[in-house]
Scaffold this motif. Structure first.
Motif, mmCIF file in Angstrom:
data_model
loop_
_atom_site.group_PDB
_atom_site.id
_atom_site.type_symbol
_atom_site.label_atom_id
_atom_site.label_comp_id
_atom_site.label_asym_id
_atom_site.label_seq_id
_atom_site.Cartn_x
_atom_site.Cartn_y
_atom_site.Cartn_z
ATOM 1 N N ASP A 1 -23.467 42.786 8.975
ATOM 2 C CA ASP A 1 -22.654 42.973 7.271
ATOM 3 C C ASP A 1 -21.315 41.336 7.539
ATOM 4 N N ARG A 2 -21.414 41.209 8.350
ATOM 5 C CA ARG A 2 -20.670 40.172 8.713
ATOM 6 C C ARG A 2 -20.416 39.293 10.832
ATOM 7 N N ILE A 3 -20.979 37.801 10.360
ATOM 8 C CA ILE A 3 -21.078 37.159 11.884
ATOM 9 C C ILE A 3 -20.064 36.064 12.226
ATOM 10 N N ILE A 4 -19.286 35.780 13.527
ATOM 11 C CA ILE A 4 -18.393 35.782 13.770
ATOM 12 C C ILE A 4 -18.993 34.568 14.748
ATOM 13 N N VAL A 5 -18.767 33.265 14.667
ATOM 14 C CA VAL A 5 -19.545 32.118 15.312
ATOM 15 C C VAL A 5 -18.379 31.238 16.167
ATOM 16 N N LEU A 6 -18.291 31.652 17.715
ATOM 17 C CA LEU A 6 -17.527 31.160 18.444
ATOM 18 C C LEU A 6 -17.829 30.101 18.793
ATOM 19 N N HIS A 7 -16.986 28.550 19.254
ATOM 20 C CA HIS A 7 -17.382 27.766 19.729
ATOM 21 C C HIS A 7 -16.068 26.839 20.628
ATOM 22 N N ASN A 8 -16.997 26.313 22.054
ATOM 23 C CA ASN A 8 -16.165 26.470 23.768
ATOM 24 C C ASN A 8 -14.995 27.648 22.712
ATOM 25 N N GLY A 9 -15.513 28.175 22.857
ATOM 26 C CA GLY A 9 -14.161 29.452 22.808
ATOM 27 C C GLY A 9 -13.563 30.154 21.765
ATOM 28 N N VAL A 10 -13.341 29.045 20.871
ATOM 29 C CA VAL A 10 -12.485 29.764 19.790
ATOM 30 C C VAL A 10 -13.743 29.778 18.606
ATOM 31 N N LEU A 11 -12.533 30.959 17.792
ATOM 32 C CA LEU A 11 -13.063 31.465 16.280
ATOM 33 C C LEU A 11 -13.497 30.499 15.943
ATOM 34 N N LEU A 12 -14.732 29.747 15.336
ATOM 35 C CA LEU A 12 -15.174 28.899 14.505
ATOM 36 C C LEU A 12 -15.132 29.664 12.648
ATOM 37 N N ALA A 13 -15.938 30.329 13.356
ATOM 38 C CA ALA A 13 -16.465 31.208 11.269
ATOM 39 C C ALA A 13 -16.528 32.953 11.324
#
Length: 259
Positions: free
Chosen positions: A222-234
């Motif tokens: 239903d939803r996506i969260i994107v992590l990049h270098n340990g940070v919540l990106l989207a």
């Protein structure tokens, strides 16, 4: 792209951070997970997905920040204590009693859920109901024919199916799956994914899923969260997130179907 902060959250992280020496593996991640929602956690290799999972489930201790379950701070609780509060992570369950049968493993998970303790070889009258329920769960994950087999004799794919059965047996409010179909055949994977999809529709439940296969994510999430270098990106609906310019930039042209 953040969810409405006024929405009721079954699970929440606030500024969750962990440092290993001078390296910040997860950096101030704040996220809310609602009932009835399946959230996929994605990101490039080394993005911090599994580390974030470990922080939420209590496998590692946070350097800073908080984890809240139903509004209660569980940050300092162990993984087992969080499980008793209603948080279940699949991988941590299959090693309970590897020398016992598939059926016994599921029954013991049910005994723990009911607060009866681990009576490894008891067949008291009160346990027959649990055995019946355990057999029904094994039927659901297509392991009933292997009920008397020791866990150590199972194939990798069947072990992953047993993980799902054990998690279902515990009846947690938060289901956490880390690549639940890894190692499964093409015939086995769709059935397990159907079981995962069915869990999010249960009242008072939420599902977190780390997955690399974007076709699976688009079908289930239903939803996506994107992590990049340990940070919540989207954070947002699958199509919106994966089509966003910042996410495309992070993957630098890498086919998102391969993530």
């Amino acid at each position: 792209m953040r969810r409405d902060e006024t929405e009721t959250a079954l699970l929440e992280t606030r500024g969750l951070t962990v440092r290993f020496g001078g390296h910040v593996a997860v950096d101030g991640v704040s996220c809310r997970f609602r009932e009835g929602e399946l959230t996929a956690i994605v990101g490039p290799n080394g993005a911090g997905k599994t580390t974030y999972f470990n922080l939420v489930s209590g496998q590692i201790r946070a350097s800073a920040g908080r984890v809240l379950l139903e509004g209660r701070d569980v940050t300092r609780l162990s993984a087992s204590a969080r499980t008793r509060r209603g948080m279940g992570r699949a991988f941590q369950l299959t090693n309970l009693f590897p020398g016992l049968s598939v059926l016994e493993n599921v029954r013991l998970a049910m005994q723990a859920r009911e607060g009866r303790g681990f009576r490894m070889f008891s067949r008291a009258m009160g346990d027959w109901e649990l055995l019946d329920e355990a057999e029904r769960l094994l039927q659901q994950v297509r392991l009933l024919s292997l009920a008397e087999m020791p866990v150590t004799a199972l194939s990798h794919g069947d072990q992953r199916k047993l993980e799902v059965a054990l998690l279902m047996a515990l009846e947690p409010r938060v289901f956490m799956f880390d690549e639940p179909t890894a190692g499964m055949s093409a015939d086995e994977a769709p059935h397990v994914l159907d079981l995962v999809a069915g869990l999010k529709g249960q009242p008072g439940r939420t599902v977190l899923l780390v997955e690399h296969k974007m076709d699976v994510i688009r079908e289930l999430a239903d939803r996506i969260i994107v992590l990049h270098n340990g940070v919540l990106l989207a954070d947002g609906p699958p199509d919106e997130v994966m089509d966003s310019e910042i996410v495309q930039e992070v993957y630098m042209g890498q086919a998102l179907t391969d993530v």
